[in-house]
Design a protein around this motif. Structure first.
Motif, short mmCIF file in Angstrom:
data_model
loop_
_atom_site.label_atom_id
_atom_site.label_comp_id
_atom_site.label_asym_id
_atom_site.label_seq_id
_atom_site.Cartn_x
_atom_site.Cartn_y
_atom_site.Cartn_z
N ALA A 24 0.77 -1.30 -0.15
CA ALA A 24 -0.18 0.00 0.25
C ALA A 24 0.54 0.80 0.06
CB ALA A 24 -1.12 0.12 1.30
N HIS A 25 1.97 1.39 0.77
CA HIS A 25 2.75 2.29 0.83
C HIS A 25 3.51 2.77 -0.19
CE1 HIS A 25 5.71 4.96 2.34
NE2 HIS A 25 6.61 4.68 1.50
N TRP A 26 3.91 1.80 -1.14
CA TRP A 26 4.35 1.37 -2.05
C TRP A 26 3.43 2.20 -3.60
CZ3 TRP A 26 3.32 -0.39 -7.07
CH2 TRP A 26 4.01 0.08 -8.12
N HIS A 27 1.87 2.22 -3.62
CA HIS A 27 1.40 2.42 -4.35
C HIS A 27 1.07 4.39 -4.14
CE1 HIS A 27 -0.43 -1.16 -6.44
NE2 HIS A 27 -0.26 -1.46 -5.81
N GLU A 28 1.00 4.51 -2.95
CA GLU A 28 0.85 5.85 -1.83
C GLU A 28 2.39 6.00 -2.78
OE1 GLU A 28 1.68 7.64 2.08
OE2 GLU A 28 0.57 5.91 1.44
N ILE A 29 3.23 5.77 -2.45
CA ILE A 29 4.39 7.52 -3.55
C ILE A 29 4.85 7.10 -5.28
CG2 ILE A 29 5.77 7.08 -0.82
CD1 ILE A 29 7.90 4.87 -2.20
#
Length: 175
Positions: A24-29
């Motif tokens: 989810a963090h990867w998608h966010e950044i």
């Protein structure tokens, strides 16, 4: 069930909550881009234990994968420092081809990939899950961030001869 990440990067179905948060963090950044840039990767903000992360530089001509950073647990698994070394140099021979194929697929497709895998040694089975996330620019993956959740204690591996370790035949992969 593991869905195909090549068709839709949001379709990667990850079982472990820690790996779900990292994805989810990867998608966010990443935002609206195909993949985030290496400069977007801030270890302080990663929602995952740093000791189980590794960062790989993707090289081309010839294709190679160089470990740039490896957390303590990753280094203990490999029985020593691995930074600056090629994946093929530190990975046991029976594991090299499947791991290189996994990394190559992530690099080529610029899509995250999740795998459940394992190995056997001394009549024991050791299982783990791996998430690999691409970083770079459109059309060119420059780095891969790997995260591992293992279902065994590293202390269980201390007396195992690395030459006796064999990969499990059942490997599932999202890519």
């Amino acid at each position: 069930m593991i869905e195909n990440a090549m068709e839709n990067p949001k379709a990667v179905s990850v079982e472990e909550p820690q790996l779900q948060k990292l994805l989810a963090h990867w998608h966010e950044i990443r935002g609206d881009r195909a993949l985030p840039a290496r400069a977007d990767l801030d270890p302080v903000l990663l929602p995952f234990p740093l000791d189980r992360l590794y960062l790989i530089e993707v090289r081309r001509d010839p294709e190679d994968y160089i470990i740039r950073i490896a957390g303590e647990t990753v280094q203990r698994f490999y029985r020593g420092p691995v930074a600056g070394r090629s994946i093929s140099e530190v990975t046991p021979r029976d594991f090299t081809a499947p791991l290189i194929e996994h990394l190559s697929t992530v690099s080529r497709t610029q899509r995250p990939a999740y795998a459940k895998s394992g190995f056997s040694a001394r009549n024991s089975v050791f299982r783990y899950s791996r998430l690999v996330l691409p970083f770079g620019e459109p059309g060119r993956t420059t780095h891969l961030l790997g995260a591992v959740v293992q279902y065994f204690s590293l202390a269980e591996l201390i007396h195992i001869d690395p030459g006796t370790v064999r990969p499990l035949t059942e490997i599932s992969d999202a890519a």
